[in-house]
Write a protein that holds these residues in place. Structure first.
Motif, short mmCIF file in Angstrom:
data_model
loop_
_atom_site.label_atom_id
_atom_site.label_comp_id
_atom_site.label_asym_id
_atom_site.label_seq_id
_atom_site.Cartn_x
_atom_site.Cartn_y
_atom_site.Cartn_z
N TYR A 74 16.15 32.39 -66.50
CA TYR A 74 15.60 32.23 -65.15
C TYR A 74 16.53 31.39 -64.30
O TYR A 74 16.72 31.68 -63.11
CB TYR A 74 14.22 31.57 -65.25
N LEU A 75 17.12 30.33 -64.89
CA LEU A 75 18.02 29.47 -64.11
C LEU A 75 19.25 30.24 -63.65
O LEU A 75 19.71 30.06 -62.53
CB LEU A 75 18.44 28.26 -64.93
N CYS A 76 19.77 31.14 -64.53
CA CYS A 76 20.92 31.95 -64.12
C CYS A 76 20.55 32.83 -62.92
O CYS A 76 21.28 32.90 -61.93
CB CYS A 76 21.39 32.82 -65.27
N TRP A 77 19.37 33.49 -63.01
CA TRP A 77 18.90 34.31 -61.88
C TRP A 77 18.75 33.46 -60.63
O TRP A 77 19.13 33.86 -59.53
CB TRP A 77 17.57 34.94 -62.28
N LEU A 78 18.22 32.21 -60.84
CA LEU A 78 17.98 31.32 -59.69
C LEU A 78 19.30 30.94 -59.03
O LEU A 78 19.38 30.90 -57.79
CB LEU A 78 17.26 30.08 -60.18
N VAL A 79 20.34 30.68 -59.83
CA VAL A 79 21.62 30.30 -59.23
C VAL A 79 22.17 31.45 -58.40
O VAL A 79 22.70 31.24 -57.30
CB VAL A 79 22.62 29.87 -60.33
N TRP A 80 21.98 32.67 -58.88
CA TRP A 80 22.41 33.83 -58.08
C TRP A 80 21.65 33.89 -56.77
O TRP A 80 22.21 34.14 -55.70
CB TRP A 80 22.25 35.11 -58.91
#
Lengths: 176, 123, 107
Positions: A74-80
Motif C-alpha cells: 500500500y505504501l508503494c502505491w501511496l508513493v506513486w
C-alpha cells in the motif's frame, strides 16, 4: 484467557527486538559496553510501555506479517499517488488563479480502528490536492484545492486500506 | 555509473518539486491552499532528495562484513524519509485544524460547497 | 568529483527555494502562515544537512543532525499550532457582538 498469556510475552519480545534494532542503527557501536547499555535501556522501555505499540494482541504473528506485507505494498502505491499529486500541484503553481477551485467537502468512511482512520486521514492529506481538516466520528471534512483533485475521493483508498486489515478477524474465526 | 545516474535523476526530480512548493507558497491566495503547497511539495521532494543520496551511498558498498557503517547510514537516511512521510501530513493537518479553529476564512470558489461551514452547528 | 559539484548546486538551489518561504514568513497575513513557512524552512534544512554531509564526506555524522532536526521541526510546528489555537480563542469572541449586516438593515 490462558491462550493470550504466551502471546502477551511474544509481543513484548517483538517490541524489545524492534527497539533494540533501532538503538543499534542509531548508535553504530558493537562493543560489549554499548550493547549492554542498549539492552538495559530497551528492557526498561519495554517493561514500562510495551503495551502502547500494538492494539489487538490476539492476532497471530502470521496474520501480522501478512498485514505488514500488504502495508508495504500500500505504501508503494501511496508513493506513486503522491508523485501524481505533486505533478498536479506543480501544474497548478504555474497556472493562473482561475485554475484553483478551493472548497470543503464531507466524506463518510466506515473504518473501525484508530490506526485505519489515521492511515486514511494521512493518505488523504498526501494525495491529489486534498487535506483533512477535521475528523468527527466517521465524518471527514476535506479541503480540496480543485475539482480534479476532489474527484480522487472515490473511495478507492478506503477500499485498499480495508483490504490491508480485512483478513485478520475472518482468519481468526475460521481457525477457531 | 548506473547508481550515480539514478541518484542524480532522483535528486533532480526532488529539486523540481521543491520549486513547485516554493512557487505555490508565494502565489496561492489563502492560508489553506498555501498549506496544501507546503505540505505536499515538501514531503515528496525531501523524500526524493534523501532517497537519491541513499542510492548514492550504495556506490561505496562492497561487502557486508567490510562496509556495514555505510549500511547504517543508509538505514538512518531511510528512517529520516519514513519519519518525514509520517509526520509531514500530521503537522499539515494540525495546522489546518488550528486555522479552522482560529476562524481563518477560506476562499471558496463560487458555486462550490463548504460542508464544514454548513455542519459547524452540529458539534 | 563531479557529483560533489552537483551536490553543491543542489544545496544552493534548496537554499534559494528557502527565500520564498522567508518572504512568506515576513509578509504572511496570519500567524499560522508564518508557522507553515517555518515548517517548510525546517524540512528544507533537514535535507540541506544531508547534502552538506555528502559535500564534506562526513555523511555518518550529519545524518544524525538531520534526524534530530526533523524531529524538532515536527514537535515545534505541532506545539506552535496547539499554542496559537489556545491563545487566540478569546480574542475572537467580541466580534459576535457587532451588529451583522442583516440586523442593521432590519432596524
Amino acid at each position: 484467557m490462558e491462550e493470550s498469556e504466551p502471546k502477551h510475552y511474544l509481543y513484548r519480545g517483538i517490541v524489545f527486538v524492534m527497539l533494540f534494532v533501532t538503538w543499534f542503527i542509531l548508535s553504530g557501536f558493537n562493543d560489549g559496553f554499548h550493547l549492554t547499555l542498549g539492552i538495559i535501556s530497551c528492557g526498561l522501555v519495554t517493561w514500562m510501555s510495551s503495551d502502547l505499540l500494538f492494539e489487538h494482541r490476539d492476532a497471530s504473528v502470521f496474520a501480522r506479517l501478512r498485514q505488514m506485507g500488504r502495508l508495504l505494498a500500500y505504501l508503494c502505491w501511496l508513493v506513486w499517488q503522491i508523485f501524481l499529486a505533486n505533478l498536479h500541484l506543480l501544474k497548478l503553481s504555474f497556472s493562473p488563479r482561475s485554475a484553483l477551485q478551493p472548497h470543503i467537502l464531507r466524506y463518510e468512511s466506515n473504518l473501525e480502528t484508530d490506526f485505519e482512520r489515521f492511515l486514511l486521514a494521512n493518505s488523504i492529506t498526501l494525495t491529489p490536492g486534498t487535506v483533512t481538516i477535521k475528523i468527527i466520528g466517521n465524518m471527514y471534512y476535506i479541503h480540496a484545492i480543485s475539482d480534479i483533485s476532489a474527484q480522487g475521493l472515490d473511495g478507492e483508498m478506503e477500499r485498499r486500506i480495508r483490504h490491508i486489515f480485512e483478513t485478520s478477524p475472518s482468519r481468526k474465526t475460521s481457525e477457531a | 555509473m548506473i547508481i550515480t545516474i539514478l541518484s542524480v535523476l532522483l535528486i533532480g526530480a526532488g529539486t523540481v518539486f521543491f520549486l513547485g512548493a516554493a512557487v505555490g507558497l508565494v502565489r496561492f491566495p489563502d492560508f489553506y491552499t498555501r498549506t496544501h503547497a507546503a505540505g505536499k511539495g515538501d514531503t515528496l521532494s525531501s523524500l526524493l532528495v534523501i532517497l537519491g543520496y541513499c542510492v548514492y551511498q550504495l556506490k561505496d558498498f562492497e561487502s557486508f562484513g567490510e562496509s556495514w557503517p555505510i549500511l547504517l547510514v543508509i538505514l538512518k537516511l531511510l528512517g529520516i524519509s519514513v519519519f518525514i512521510l509520517i509526520t509531514s501530513p500530521t503537522s499539515t493537518h494540525a495546522l489546518m485544524d488550528a486555522g479552522w479553529e482560529d476562524k481563518v476564512e477560506p476562499t471558496i470558489q463560487e458555486g462550490h460547497p463548504n460542508h464544514l461551514n454548513d455542519d459547524s452547528g452540529k458539534f | 568529483m563531479t557529483f560533489e559539484y552537483f551536490s553543491i548546486g543542489v544545496g544552493l538551489a534548496v537554499l534559494i527555494f528557502m527565500l520564498p518561504a522567508m518572504w512568506r514568513l515576513t509578509v504572511g497575513p496570519t500567524a499560522l502562515d508564518r508557522i507553515v513557512a517555518v515548517n517548510v524552512i525546517g524540512t528544507k534544512t533537514a535535507v540541506l544537512l544531508v547534502i552538506i554531509g555528502v559535500i564534506f564526506g562526513r555523511v555518518e555524522m550529519f545524518v544524525d543532525f538531520a534526524l534530530a532536526y526533523a524531529l524538532l521541526n515536527f514537535t515545534g510546528s505541532l506545539a506552535a499550532a496547539r499554542f496559537l489555537h489556545k491563545t487566540k480563542r478569546p480574542a475572537v469572541e467580541p466580534e459576535k457582538e457587532f451588529p451583522t449586516e442583516s440586523s442593521r438593515t432590519e432596524s
